[in-house]
Write a protein that holds these residues in place. Structure first.
Motif, PDB file in Angstrom:
ATOM      1  N   UNK A   1      -1.514 -28.832 -24.298  1.00 52.82           N
ATOM      2  CA  UNK A   1      -0.183 -29.159 -24.803  1.00 52.82           C
ATOM      3  C   UNK A   1      -0.110 -30.653 -25.069  1.00 52.82           C
ATOM      4  N   UNK A   2       0.457 -31.009 -26.231  1.00 53.47           N
ATOM      5  CA  UNK A   2       0.605 -32.410 -26.626  1.00 53.47           C
ATOM      6  C   UNK A   2       2.070 -32.792 -26.530  1.00 53.47           C
ATOM      7  N   UNK A   3       2.367 -33.679 -25.581  1.00 51.60           N
ATOM      8  CA  UNK A   3       3.708 -34.209 -25.423  1.00 51.60           C
ATOM      9  C   UNK A   3       3.695 -35.673 -25.833  1.00 51.60           C
ATOM     10  N   UNK A   4       4.876 -36.251 -25.991  1.00 51.83           N
ATOM     11  CA  UNK A   4       4.964 -37.625 -26.466  1.00 51.83           C
ATOM     12  C   UNK A   4       5.786 -38.494 -25.544  1.00 51.83           C
ATOM     13  N   UNK A 127       2.852 -28.009 -28.966  1.00 58.04           N
ATOM     14  CA  UNK A 127       3.517 -29.288 -29.227  1.00 58.04           C
ATOM     15  C   UNK A 127       4.810 -29.356 -28.430  1.00 58.04           C
ATOM     16  N   UNK A 128       4.994 -30.435 -27.703  1.00 54.73           N
ATOM     17  CA  UNK A 128       6.238 -30.643 -26.986  1.00 54.73           C
ATOM     18  C   UNK A 128       7.336 -31.142 -27.913  1.00 54.73           C
ATOM     19  N   UNK A 129       8.490 -31.458 -27.325  1.00 57.81           N
ATOM     20  CA  UNK A 129       9.635 -31.944 -28.096  1.00 57.81           C
ATOM     21  C   UNK A 129      10.248 -33.132 -27.371  1.00 57.81           C
ATOM     22  N   UNK A 130      10.528 -34.193 -28.113  1.00 59.27           N
ATOM     23  CA  UNK A 130      11.076 -35.373 -27.457  1.00 59.27           C
ATOM     24  C   UNK A 130      10.071 -35.942 -26.477  1.00 59.27           C
ATOM     25  N   UNK A 131      10.469 -36.058 -25.203  1.00 61.28           N
ATOM     26  CA  UNK A 131       9.580 -36.670 -24.217  1.00 61.28           C
ATOM     27  C   UNK A 131       9.850 -36.115 -22.826  1.00 61.28           C
ATOM     28  N   UNK A 132       8.804 -35.940 -22.014  1.00 60.24           N
ATOM     29  CA  UNK A 132       9.012 -35.543 -20.616  1.00 60.24           C
ATOM     30  C   UNK A 132       9.664 -36.649 -19.799  1.00 60.24           C
ATOM     31  N   UNK A 133       9.740 -37.864 -20.356  1.00 57.50           N
ATOM     32  CA  UNK A 133      10.410 -38.956 -19.660  1.00 57.50           C
ATOM     33  C   UNK A 133      11.925 -38.778 -19.634  1.00 57.50           C
ATOM     34  N   UNK A 156      -1.640 -33.428 -22.706  1.00 56.32           N
ATOM     35  CA  UNK A 156      -2.104 -34.729 -23.169  1.00 56.32           C
ATOM     36  C   UNK A 156      -0.887 -35.475 -23.698  1.00 56.32           C
ATOM     37  N   UNK A 157      -0.666 -36.685 -23.223  1.00 53.18           N
ATOM     38  CA  UNK A 157       0.503 -37.474 -23.597  1.00 53.18           C
ATOM     39  C   UNK A 157       0.139 -38.411 -24.745  1.00 53.18           C
ATOM     40  N   UNK A 188      -4.245 -39.053 -21.960  1.00 52.35           N
ATOM     41  CA  UNK A 188      -3.352 -39.580 -22.993  1.00 52.35           C
ATOM     42  C   UNK A 188      -4.175 -40.009 -24.194  1.00 52.35           C
ATOM     43  N   UNK A 189      -3.494 -40.204 -25.303  1.00 52.72           N
ATOM     44  CA  UNK A 189      -4.116 -40.834 -26.464  1.00 52.72           C
ATOM     45  C   UNK A 189      -3.094 -41.771 -27.090  1.00 52.72           C
TER      46      UNK A 189
END
Length: 484
Positions: A1-4, A127-133, A156-157, A188-189
């Motif tokens: 999963x790719x989060x941002x 794909x994530x949405x927004x941010x886990x922060x 992966x962030x 992360x990348x």
């Protein structure tokens, strides 16, 4: 999963490029986004709707889009909040606070869609949405760590160095996450780096030291990504010509608050014979060879916004002087004499006068029309393919001069008596090279040899090559977990 670390850090494009890359390796790849918020949607073959980004990712993977690739889609509209689409179908409307309470009820549909995709795939890229922060939204979350935890999916962030503060963004995200959530982050990348990547070596080392996460690489800025369809209206301004270059015809697009399906404009911005000029609020419409009214998620509120800017006066004056006007979907509805909303679907306004440039009127209805379409434009018989996505039924004598005849034999759209004003419910028209050439000829613009669909695939291949050159692809693939 790719989060941002935030919105618009490049998650959608990273997933699209990896879908193409892994598909070229012979894997059955499927994209998945549990929850999306966008008014730029695509119609699937079974008559549902998903986010435009997931449709592009499906194309990159070489498969047909499915409603299960984006089981929850939120489409912001006027005062009533967002329309909620679950597994391709509208289930109602919800304001932001109400939606927070609704989210836990949607998790079963999300997990069902994920299971269905997984059955037919070697690899699912999420794909994530927004941010886990955004830990204020963590309770009941279905878009980021809530989904990852429910499915034991490694994360992966992605951080965007182009906007600045990428070290703080990545380290800060780790700092605010719960320990159980952070344990699922494998690494992360860093995206959109400009310049000498080696200058960021110490930055990578510091992020890894402070987070304990592995680096999967630094992706240099990929300028051709701007040639792919965008999902987020936030990026519209940077994607179009500023206007006024010598020899180009000017296509002016009024930017309204609830603009939707604006990827209809993307093929035009790649044509060398035209300038696509986005008219921003607070200014009169500039002189144009064509005024193009795009789709809207809430036609009546956007028509009110258009009138508040005085653009209705500008458009009528443009038409009186023989200027061309094209309305697509919501823009088509605005061109008529009257719009009615007796069920208050879009707003509290029951009836409003349209621009009066087409002798038609529209009544909003509760049923949404979602379907792929094919046909020919009238009277020349130029073929096209596209899709319909709208509420409302349009009638009137103007429909006796239809824009097109569909493959089922029905007439579609309307054309003014002088031939200078056209309205159509068909999205995707201008991605068809034949229809785009027809429009360019209509406004006297030079045509080109652009093959738009082939260009999209060329850029997707280039994006896959770009990621392969700069990311630890085998390391990413090693993260995938078998389901049994």
């Amino acid at each position: 999963m790719f989060q941002g670390t935030g919105s618009d850090v490049g998650k959608s494009l990273i997933v699209a490029g990896l879908c193409r890359l892994f598909a070229r390796r012979g894997l059955r790849v499927r994209p998945f986004k549990p929850q999306n918020m966008s008014n730029n949607a695509a119609v699937t073959m079974d008559g549902g709707e998903i986010g435009r980004a997931q449709a592009l990712q499906a194309r990159a993977a070489g498969v047909e889009p499915s409603v299960h690739m984006n089981p929850v889609l939120l489409k912001p509209q006027s005062e009533i909040g967002s329309q909620v689409v679950v597994q391709g179908r509208v289930v109602g409307n919800a304001r932001a606070r109400d939606y927070q309470a609704m989210k836990p009820q949607l998790m079963p549909a999300v997990l069902d869609s994920f299971a269905r995709l997984s059955e037919d795939a070697d690899l699912v890229l999420v794909e994530g949405a927004g941010s886990p922060a955004e830990i204020n939204l963590r309770a009941g979350d279905i878009a980021n760590m809530g989904f990852a935890r429910a499915t034991d999916t490694p994360v992966v962030l992605i951080g965007d160095i182009d906007r600045g503060g990428v070290i703080a963004s990545l380290v800060g995200t780790k700092a605010v996450m719960a320990d159980d959530d952070a344990a699922l982050v494998a690494g992360y990348l860093v995206n959109r780096f400009r310049g000498d990547v080696s200058l960021f070596d110490t930055g990578l080392a510091e992020i890894t030291r402070r987070t304990g996460w592995s680096s999967f690489g630094v992706v240099p800025y990929f300028p051709e990504a701007g040639r792919l369809p965008a999902e987020d209206a936030l990026g519209l301004k940077s994607r179009y010509h500023a206007g006024g270059e010598d020899g180009r015809k000017r296509i002016v697009v009024p930017v309204l608050p609830r603009i939707a399906n604006f990827d209809d404009l993307d093929p035009l911005r790649q044509e060398p014979g035209v300038d696509v000029i986005l008219a921003e609020p607070g200014r009169p419409l500039p002189a144009a060879d064509l005024v193009l009214l795009p789709g809207s998620k809430a036609t009546i509120p956007d028509l009110l916004a258009l009138k508040a800017e005085g653009w209705d006066i500008d458009i009528r004056a443009h038409a009186r002087q023989g200027g061309k006007v094209l309305g697509l979907c919501g823009g088509y509805q605005m061109l008529g004499r009257v719009l009615r909303d007796p069920e208050r679907i879009e707003s509290d306004i029951e009836i409003i006068e349209g621009l009066g440039l087409l002798d038609v009127e529209t009544t909003m209805t509760g049923d949404k029309r979602l379907r792929p379409v094919k046909g020919v434009s009238m009277p020349d018989g130029t073929p096209f393919s596209g899709y319909e996505m709208h509420v409302g039924a349009t009638v009137g004598s103007g429909r006796s001069r239809p824009f097109a005849r569909l493959s089922d034999g029905s007439d579609e759209g309307a054309v003014s008596q002088d031939g200078n004003v056209v309205g159509s419910y068909c999205h995707g028209l201008l991605a068809d090279d034949r229809q785009r050439a027809r429009l360019l000829a209509w406004i006297g613009a030079a045509t080109s040899a652009l093959a738009y669909e082939a260009e999209i695939d060329r850029v997707l291949d280039g994006l896959a090559d770009h990621l392969a050159a700069h990311l630890d692809i085998d390391g990413l693939l090693d993260l995938s977990r078998r389901r049994g």
